[in-house]
Write an enzyme that holds these catalytic residues in place. Structure first.
Site, PDB file in Angstrom:
ATOM      1  N   TYR A   1      18.843  57.841  16.778  1.00  0.00           N
ATOM      2  CA  TYR A   1      19.489  56.569  16.306  1.00  0.00           C
ATOM      3  C   TYR A   1      19.166  56.048  16.702  1.00  0.00           C
ATOM      4  O   TYR A   1      18.818  54.838  16.149  1.00  0.00           O
ATOM      5  CB  TYR A   1      21.118  56.663  16.607  1.00  0.00           C
ATOM      6  CG  TYR A   1      21.784  55.615  17.014  1.00  0.00           C
ATOM      7  CD1 TYR A   1      22.227  55.261  15.480  1.00  0.00           C
ATOM      8  CD2 TYR A   1      22.499  55.075  18.065  1.00  0.00           C
ATOM      9  CE1 TYR A   1      23.109  54.271  14.759  1.00  0.00           C
ATOM     10  CE2 TYR A   1      23.061  53.793  17.387  1.00  0.00           C
ATOM     11  CZ  TYR A   1      23.354  53.685  16.331  1.00  0.00           C
ATOM     12  OH  TYR A   1      24.243  52.283  15.772  1.00  0.00           O
TER      13      TYR A   1
ATOM     14  N   PRO B   1      25.388  45.100  18.621  1.00  0.00           N
ATOM     15  CA  PRO B   1      26.408  45.357  19.764  1.00  0.00           C
ATOM     16  C   PRO B   1      26.007  46.247  20.873  1.00  0.00           C
ATOM     17  O   PRO B   1      24.814  46.916  20.501  1.00  0.00           O
ATOM     18  CB  PRO B   1      27.832  45.851  18.307  1.00  0.00           C
ATOM     19  CG  PRO B   1      27.764  45.499  17.147  1.00  0.00           C
ATOM     20  CD  PRO B   1      25.990  45.353  16.828  1.00  0.00           C
TER      21      PRO B   1
ATOM     22  N   THR C   1      34.898  52.307  17.561  1.00  0.00           N
ATOM     23  CA  THR C   1      35.696  52.259  16.341  1.00  0.00           C
ATOM     24  C   THR C   1      35.734  54.296  15.495  1.00  0.00           C
ATOM     25  O   THR C   1      35.531  54.662  17.077  1.00  0.00           O
ATOM     26  CB  THR C   1      34.692  52.249  15.215  1.00  0.00           C
ATOM     27  OG1 THR C   1      33.434  52.569  15.798  1.00  0.00           O
ATOM     28  CG2 THR C   1      34.232  50.279  15.255  1.00  0.00           C
ATOM     29  N   GLU C   2      35.033  54.137  14.559  1.00  0.00           N
ATOM     30  CA  GLU C   2      35.196  56.168  14.685  1.00  0.00           C
ATOM     31  C   GLU C   2      34.002  56.478  14.708  1.00  0.00           C
ATOM     32  O   GLU C   2      33.471  57.854  15.222  1.00  0.00           O
ATOM     33  CB  GLU C   2      35.914  56.155  13.065  1.00  0.00           C
ATOM     34  CG  GLU C   2      36.423  56.079  12.749  1.00  0.00           C
ATOM     35  CD  GLU C   2      37.026  55.380  11.684  1.00  0.00           C
ATOM     36  OE1 GLU C   2      36.687  56.655  10.476  1.00  0.00           O
ATOM     37  OE2 GLU C   2      38.809  55.341  10.930  1.00  0.00           O
TER      38      GLU C   2
ATOM     39  N   VAL D   1      31.225  49.711  20.944  1.00  0.00           N
ATOM     40  CA  VAL D   1      32.624  49.255  20.871  1.00  0.00           C
ATOM     41  C   VAL D   1      33.435  50.159  19.880  1.00  0.00           C
ATOM     42  O   VAL D   1      33.351  51.886  18.969  1.00  0.00           O
ATOM     43  CB  VAL D   1      31.926  48.354  18.868  1.00  0.00           C
ATOM     44  CG1 VAL D   1      33.780  47.482  18.353  1.00  0.00           C
ATOM     45  CG2 VAL D   1      30.440  47.217  18.581  1.00  0.00           C
TER      46      VAL D   1
ATOM     47  N   ARG E   1      34.354  57.036   1.185  1.00  0.00           N
ATOM     48  CA  ARG E   1      35.979  57.059   1.166  1.00  0.00           C
ATOM     49  C   ARG E   1      36.844  56.574   0.291  1.00  0.00           C
ATOM     50  O   ARG E   1      36.940  55.745   1.199  1.00  0.00           O
ATOM     51  CB  ARG E   1      36.159  57.408   2.633  1.00  0.00           C
ATOM     52  CG  ARG E   1      35.975  59.229   3.450  1.00  0.00           C
ATOM     53  CD  ARG E   1      36.119  58.728   4.752  1.00  0.00           C
ATOM     54  NE  ARG E   1      35.660  57.799   5.000  1.00  0.00           N
ATOM     55  CZ  ARG E   1      35.954  57.445   6.746  1.00  0.00           C
ATOM     56  NH1 ARG E   1      36.271  58.217   7.591  1.00  0.00           N
ATOM     57  NH2 ARG E   1      35.734  56.674   7.387  1.00  0.00           N
TER      58      ARG E   1
ATOM     59  N   ALA F   1      32.919  49.660   4.577  1.00  0.00           N
ATOM     60  CA  ALA F   1      33.677  48.814   5.076  1.00  0.00           C
ATOM     61  C   ALA F   1      35.124  49.279   5.357  1.00  0.00           C
ATOM     62  O   ALA F   1      36.712  48.832   4.964  1.00  0.00           O
ATOM     63  CB  ALA F   1      34.353  47.614   4.016  1.00  0.00           C
TER      64      ALA F   1
ATOM     65  N   ASP G   1      27.939  55.597  -1.594  1.00  0.00           N
ATOM     66  CA  ASP G   1      26.697  56.418  -1.165  1.00  0.00           C
ATOM     67  C   ASP G   1      25.387  55.307  -1.135  1.00  0.00           C
ATOM     68  O   ASP G   1      24.609  55.710  -1.618  1.00  0.00           O
ATOM     69  CB  ASP G   1      26.564  57.644  -1.142  1.00  0.00           C
ATOM     70  CG  ASP G   1      25.600  58.696  -0.126  1.00  0.00           C
ATOM     71  OD1 ASP G   1      24.958  57.701   0.424  1.00  0.00           O
ATOM     72  OD2 ASP G   1      25.561  59.372   0.743  1.00  0.00           O
ATOM     73  N   VAL G   2      25.213  54.684  -0.130  1.00  0.00           N
ATOM     74  CA  VAL G   2      24.409  53.657   0.484  1.00  0.00           C
ATOM     75  C   VAL G   2      22.975  54.729   0.397  1.00  0.00           C
ATOM     76  O   VAL G   2      22.148  54.218   0.399  1.00  0.00           O
ATOM     77  CB  VAL G   2      23.995  52.841   1.340  1.00  0.00           C
ATOM     78  CG1 VAL G   2      25.490  52.176   1.411  1.00  0.00           C
ATOM     79  CG2 VAL G   2      24.083  53.302   3.178  1.00  0.00           C
TER      80      VAL G   2
HETATM   81  N1  LIG Z   1      30.100  51.343  17.097  1.00  0.00           N
HETATM   82  C1  LIG Z   1      29.410  50.972  17.917  1.00  0.00           C
HETATM   83  O1  LIG Z   1      29.400  51.140  19.737  1.00  0.00           O
HETATM   84  C2  LIG Z   1      28.159  50.110  17.823  1.00  0.00           C
HETATM   85  C3  LIG Z   1      27.970  49.700  18.160  1.00  0.00           C
HETATM   86  C4  LIG Z   1      26.076  48.858  17.546  1.00  0.00           C
HETATM   87  C5  LIG Z   1      26.509  49.217  16.594  1.00  0.00           C
HETATM   88  N2  LIG Z   1      26.868  50.206  16.284  1.00  0.00           N
HETATM   89  C6  LIG Z   1      26.721  49.673  13.631  1.00  0.00           C
HETATM   90  O2  LIG Z   1      27.263  49.555  14.171  1.00  0.00           O
HETATM   91  C7  LIG Z   1      28.218  49.979  12.121  1.00  0.00           C
HETATM   92  C8  LIG Z   1      29.351  50.258  11.725  1.00  0.00           C
HETATM   93  O3  LIG Z   1      29.832  50.970  12.469  1.00  0.00           O
HETATM   94  P1  LIG Z   1      31.342  51.135  13.408  1.00  0.00           P
HETATM   95  O4  LIG Z   1      30.730  51.196  15.147  1.00  0.00           O
HETATM   96  O5  LIG Z   1      32.095  50.627  12.467  1.00  0.00           O
HETATM   97  O6  LIG Z   1      31.413  52.439  12.767  1.00  0.00           O
HETATM   98  P2  LIG Z   1      33.094  53.658  11.824  1.00  0.00           P
HETATM   99  O7  LIG Z   1      33.994  53.469  12.422  1.00  0.00           O
HETATM  100  O8  LIG Z   1      31.623  54.942  11.825  1.00  0.00           O
HETATM  101  O9  LIG Z   1      32.491  52.955  10.188  1.00  0.00           O
HETATM  102  C9  LIG Z   1      31.409  53.121   9.288  1.00  0.00           C
HETATM  103  C10 LIG Z   1      31.442  52.823   8.077  1.00  0.00           C
HETATM  104  O10 LIG Z   1      29.941  53.272   7.604  1.00  0.00           O
HETATM  105  C11 LIG Z   1      30.300  53.698   6.404  1.00  0.00           C
HETATM  106  N3  LIG Z   1      29.670  54.977   5.695  1.00  0.00           N
HETATM  107  C12 LIG Z   1      28.220  55.645   6.420  1.00  0.00           C
HETATM  108  N4  LIG Z   1      27.488  56.025   6.186  1.00  0.00           N
HETATM  109  C13 LIG Z   1      27.225  55.839   4.669  1.00  0.00           C
HETATM  110  C14 LIG Z   1      26.974  55.895   3.158  1.00  0.00           C
HETATM  111  N5  LIG Z   1      26.121  56.758   3.254  1.00  0.00           N
HETATM  112  N6  LIG Z   1      27.677  54.970   2.653  1.00  0.00           N
HETATM  113  C15 LIG Z   1      28.502  54.210   2.691  1.00  0.00           C
HETATM  114  N7  LIG Z   1      29.526  53.593   3.529  1.00  0.00           N
HETATM  115  C16 LIG Z   1      28.764  54.275   4.689  1.00  0.00           C
HETATM  116  C17 LIG Z   1      31.777  54.370   7.153  1.00  0.00           C
HETATM  117  O11 LIG Z   1      32.657  54.621   5.878  1.00  0.00           O
HETATM  118  P3  LIG Z   1      32.594  55.696   4.450  1.00  0.00           P
HETATM  119  O12 LIG Z   1      32.700  56.881   5.716  1.00  0.00           O
HETATM  120  O13 LIG Z   1      34.102  56.292   4.388  1.00  0.00           O
HETATM  121  O14 LIG Z   1      31.442  56.150   3.576  1.00  0.00           O
HETATM  122  C18 LIG Z   1      32.200  53.442   8.012  1.00  0.00           C
HETATM  123  O15 LIG Z   1      33.314  52.749   6.999  1.00  0.00           O
HETATM  124  C19 LIG Z   1      27.208  50.568  11.962  1.00  0.00           C
HETATM  125  O16 LIG Z   1      25.741  50.073  11.319  1.00  0.00           O
HETATM  126  C20 LIG Z   1      26.770  51.132  13.657  1.00  0.00           C
HETATM  127  O17 LIG Z   1      25.412  50.936  13.536  1.00  0.00           O
HETATM  128  C21 LIG Z   1      27.970  50.493  15.759  1.00  0.00           C
END
Ligand SMILES: NC(=O)c1ccc[n+]([C@@H]2O[C@H](COP(=O)([O-])OP(=O)(O)OC[C@H]3O[C@@H](n4cnc5c(N)ncnc54)[C@H](OP(=O)(O)O)[C@@H]3O)[C@@H](O)[C@H]2O)c1
Length: 256
Positions: free
Chosen positions: A156, A186, A191-192, A189, A39, A14, A63-64
């Site tokens: 991935y 999705p 994001t980071e 998107v 974080r 989150a 940390d999941v």
């Molecule tokens: N962006 C896209 O294009 C896209 C497309 C399809 C699916 N998704 C999926 O959507 C989900 C969210 O991604 P996002 O695009 O929002 O990316 P993001 O902005 O990088 O966010 C990822 C989040 O996951 C957390 N995270 C990563 N590893 C973790 C761990 N070991 N334990 C707890 N938290 C963890 C990060 O927080 P911390 O680093 O603070 O732990 C961050 O809050 C992911 O499952 C991703 O695969 C994204």
């Protein structure tokens, strides 16, 4: 339609992107939020922007991938927070875009540990409570990567194909209970996500979205919210959403 006032929504990942957008939309509907990420400072900063009363938000540094931490966190939630209604398994990441035979094994471990094992740990420790209470909804973040493999996506894509199979399996295993299972999958998107994929290389990350209009985290949160608020007898199993500028994992419309 289900009303979310005071329902407890647990969101992993989150601190950024889609997870943070989910926190906003569920907070606006009056839900009580448990927000988790590694974080903790980021999470605290973000939480301030939500402007919620203390009894509406509970932050966790988690940390999941750490199975013991997930187990103890879930079993030690304060009584007011332990009856989780909705689990959003959103924490996830991609690392690298290398050919499989040239790939970095550490990158693989991180993706498998987070996207598959982390999601499984949360599910394993949260869902028994849902079964005991006879209510709940698990929403997993899959991806179009789980439907179509793209060059360099190998591991991935494999983790997101696993999320698809796990979501289907959980739905089958919960048949006979009122608990719902949804996978929201999705395409692009902004994001980071790409910055994390390229190990902090912002320039390379930016290029991913250059000349097209990607989905925003709010677009995805909106769909997740829709799934969570259908009538209790309706289960949305899977939603695939992409930007209009994307037709498949490899086919995008760039205006450059
Ligand atoms: N962006 C896209 O294009 C896209 C497309 C399809 C699916 N998704 C999926 O959507 C989900 C969210 O991604 P996002 O695009 O929002 O990316 P993001 O902005 O990088 O966010 C990822 C989040 O996951 C957390 N995270 C990563 N590893 C973790 C761990 N070991 N334990 C707890 N938290 C963890 C990060 O927080 P911390 O680093 O603070 O732990 C961050 O809050 C992911 O499952 C991703 O695969 C994204």
């Amino acid at each position: 339609m289900i009303h979310l006032e005071n329902q407890i929504v647990f969101i992993t990942g989150a601190s950024s992107g889609i997870g943070a957008a989910c926190a906003k939309i569920f907070a606006n509907a009056g839900a009580k939020l448990i927000l988790a990420a590694r974080r903790y400072d980021r999470l605290q900063e973000f939480a301030k922007t939500l402007n919620l009363q203390a009894d509406k938000i509970y932050l966790l540094q988690l940390d999941v991938c750490d199975r013991a931490a997930v187990e103890s966190t879930i079993s030690n939630l304060p009584p007011d927070w332990s009856n989780i209604d909705i689990l959003i398994n959103n924490a996830g990441l991609s690392r690298g875009l290398d050919k499989l035979h040239e790939g970095d094994i550490q990158d693989w471990e991180e993706m498998i540990d987070t996207n598959i094992k982390g999601l499984l740990y949360l599910t394993r420790y949260v869902v028994p409570g849902m079964v005991a209470r006879n209510r709940g909804h698990v929403i997993n973040l899959g991806s179009i990567a789980g439907h179509q493999t793209y060059p360099g996506g190998n591991v991935y894509c494999g983790t997101k194909a696993a999320v698809k199979a796990i979501s289907e399996g959980l739905k089958q295993d919960l048949l006979g209970t009122p608990i719902r299972v949804t996978s929201v999958d999705p395409g692009m998107v902004e994001t980071e996500f790409s910055e994390v994929r390229f190990h902090g290389n912002k320039e390379r990350a930016k290029k991913v979205y250059q000349g097209l209009t990607p989905l925003t985290p709010d677009d995805v949160a909106d769909v997740i919210f829709f799934c969570a608020t259908r009538s209790p007898h309706v289960n949305i199993n899977e939603v695939i959403l992409m930007p209009v500028d994307q037709a498949s994992a490899t086919l995008v419309n760039r205006r450059i």
